[in-house]
Design an enzyme around this catalytic site. Structure first.
Site, short mmCIF file in Angstrom:
data_model
loop_
_atom_site.label_atom_id
_atom_site.label_comp_id
_atom_site.label_asym_id
_atom_site.label_seq_id
_atom_site.Cartn_x
_atom_site.Cartn_y
_atom_site.Cartn_z
N SER A 148 0.85 -1.19 0.00
CA SER A 148 0.00 0.00 0.00
C SER A 148 0.88 1.24 0.00
O SER A 148 2.00 1.22 0.55
CB SER A 148 -0.91 0.03 1.23
OG SER A 148 -1.56 1.28 1.35
N TYR A 161 -1.78 -0.25 10.13
CA TYR A 161 -1.93 -0.66 8.73
C TYR A 161 -0.66 -0.37 7.95
O TYR A 161 -0.15 -1.22 7.21
CB TYR A 161 -3.12 0.06 8.11
CG TYR A 161 -3.35 -0.27 6.66
CD1 TYR A 161 -3.93 -1.48 6.28
CD2 TYR A 161 -2.98 0.62 5.66
CE1 TYR A 161 -4.13 -1.79 4.96
CE2 TYR A 161 -3.19 0.32 4.32
CZ TYR A 161 -3.76 -0.89 3.98
OH TYR A 161 -3.95 -1.20 2.64
#
Length: 256
Positions: A148, A161
């Site tokens: 990501s 995350y």
């Protein structure tokens, strides 16, 4: 693309979004696809679309956070297809209960961190651990992990995350370094904002406009953008690419 026809690919997280689009793209290229996901109905729907279009796909329910479940996923791949040539890791816990409570460190919830790392990072380590011996047995294979842009940009929120995805990048480099000489390639794709069915339900028009203004292409991302990149990295056309994580984000991040 060269070398995808007939390949046996496990998509770990293929029920919706990027995973579903990649499973369908791989089937279009002639792959036999095992669509794994904790979302049973979604996995069945993806596999059903593939078979209805003339491709080969089987759905399987599994949980990235459960080692026995991951092992069973790859046992299913062997039972259905005889082995594994490729793995696309794309699953993550994006639930409101997890990523929705991933605040800054002043609001740190240790259980959110544990759950995030358990699924997003340890889950990928589990699938790689299960896939690599099967690939070595058959002379090699390819793995693509989904990272990501959060791993690079330094957001004020979502530190768990971001840390999980930075760990995925390190895992990708480790697998490439350890088993590259034995015929296993491991690369990553790092998406920016992708308009999947789940994202469209939660993003405001103002948010999407802000992201669009910040990137260097005239539209936001689609699951098919990541599907084409992942399919290429799993193909023989990418046989000299190893240990890399590509940003597929419309030019949102520029880095070496």
């Amino acid at each position: 693309m060269r070398g995808l026809n007939g390949k046996r690919i496990v998509v770990a997280g293929g029920a919706t979004g990027i995973g579903a689009a990649t499973a369908e793209r791989l089937a279009e290229e002639g792959c036999r696809v095992l669509v794994g996901d904790v979302n049973a109905d979604g996995a069945e729907a993806t596999a059903g679309r593939i078979t209805a279009a003339g491709g080969t796909a089987v759905a399987a329910v599994f949980d990235l956070s459960d080692e026995a479940s991951v092992e069973a996923l790859f046992e299913r791949a062997v039972a259905e297809f005889g082995g594994v040539d490729g793995l696309f890791n794309v699953g993550a816990d994006l639930s409101p209960a997890t990523i929705g409570r991933d605040g800054d460190l002043s609001e740190m919830d240790v259980e959110v961190w544990r759950r995030t790392l358990e699924v997003n990072l340890l889950g990928y380590a589990r699938t790689c651990h299960a896939a690599i011996p099967l690939m070595l047995r058959d002379g090699g294979g390819a793995i693509v992990n989904t990272s990501s842009s959060a791993a690079f940009v330094g957001e004020p929120l979502r530190p768990a995350y971001a840390a999980s995805k930075a760990g995925v990048n390190a895992l990708t480099r480790h697998v490439a370094s350890r088993w590259g000489k034995e015929g296993i390639r491991c690369n990553g794709v790092s998406p920016g904002l992708v308009l999947s069915e789940t994202g469209l339900a939660t993003m405001s028009e103002e948010f999407k406009a802000g992201v669009l203004a910040a990137i260097r292409t005239p539209r936001l991302g689609k699951p098919s953008d990541l599907a084409s990149a992942a399919a290429f990295l799993l193909s023989d056309d990418a046989e000299w690419i190893n240990g890399q994580t590509w940003s597929i984000d419309g030019g949102g991040s520029l880095h070496d």
